[in-house]
Design an enzyme around this catalytic site. Sequence first.
Site, mmCIF file in Angstrom:
data_model
loop_
_atom_site.group_PDB
_atom_site.id
_atom_site.type_symbol
_atom_site.label_atom_id
_atom_site.label_comp_id
_atom_site.label_asym_id
_atom_site.label_seq_id
_atom_site.Cartn_x
_atom_site.Cartn_y
_atom_site.Cartn_z
ATOM 1 N N CYS A 61 0.834 -1.210 0.000
ATOM 2 C CA CYS A 61 0.000 0.000 0.000
ATOM 3 C C CYS A 61 0.869 1.260 0.000
ATOM 4 C CB CYS A 61 -0.926 -0.028 1.216
ATOM 5 S SG CYS A 61 -1.798 1.509 1.525
ATOM 6 N N CYS A 64 -0.139 3.954 2.516
ATOM 7 C CA CYS A 64 0.273 3.561 3.873
ATOM 8 C C CYS A 64 1.697 4.036 4.158
ATOM 9 C CB CYS A 64 0.200 2.049 4.041
ATOM 10 S SG CYS A 64 -1.457 1.340 3.908
#
Length: 309
Positions: A61, A64
């Site tokens: 991700c 993230c």
Amino acid sequence: MPIVDPRTGAPLTSSESQSSQGESIDPSRYIVDVDMSNFQQMVLEGSLEIPVVLDCWAPWCEPCKNLMPILEKLAMEYAGAFVLAKLNIEDNQQIAAQLGIRSVPDVKLIMQGQLYDQFQGALPERQIREWLAKYLEAPAEASASPEEQAEAALAAGDAATAKAIYQELIQAYPDYPDYQIGLASALVGEGQGDQAREILDNLPPEHRDGAKARGVRARIEFGEEAPGREELAALEGRDDSEARFKRALRQVADGDYENGLEGLLALLRQDRGYGDDIARKTLLRVFDALGADHPLTVAYRRKLFALLY
């Protein structure tokens, strides 16, 4: 509210809590990785003593990766007001399923064993601060943060000090793009445009093309386009449009933004057609370099609008 040690879940002693406010702070006091072995203790039971910000993330991700350094920075800054618990959902799919995680990043505030609030996506730092402030007391601002010190040094023309501070920040938070951009800005102040451009080119796309990076790129370009000292001296005594434009460009490249903006606005007022409307176009580039919220951008956008319309 007692401060607990996230490594053990035990409350810190008075001396430990006081030492956490010093210059050297151990990140493991406030930041912890959680999994099946310690989730109950660190998150559910731990939140009975101190709020827990649960950051659910995944290695694949990209948002993230941008969000986590911000949360880590805030955890250190709050120095015990909350514990940041990081959950890798790829390695802990059972917990992720129990929490109902459908996308990441997913950030949850756990207090007294209960979910109080949450948000999804990589929010800007300002919005995360506002989110935390609804539930937690903001940290005391006894002194300026290193980032604020670096920004103040840049504003004062002390690029060397700003560079040193940003280099230390990057060592502590290597994945936080804003510090990379700050270092690039300091390098521009030292006349090292090529090195600054290289740093910007290596940023993740969403930051490489963002407003902050565009602003630093604009400063690099101003420095390359502005007349040198000899050319500037040759313009002495001239008051034509070319001379006025080049003097304003040199002021902008030197960081004298207010005088540079005033010069460009005066040129636009007197000779809008000069250089295919280059004064107006350069004003817009300076706004981009300063950022939309900069006081000079706000003030001179209004002046530009009043002049044009």
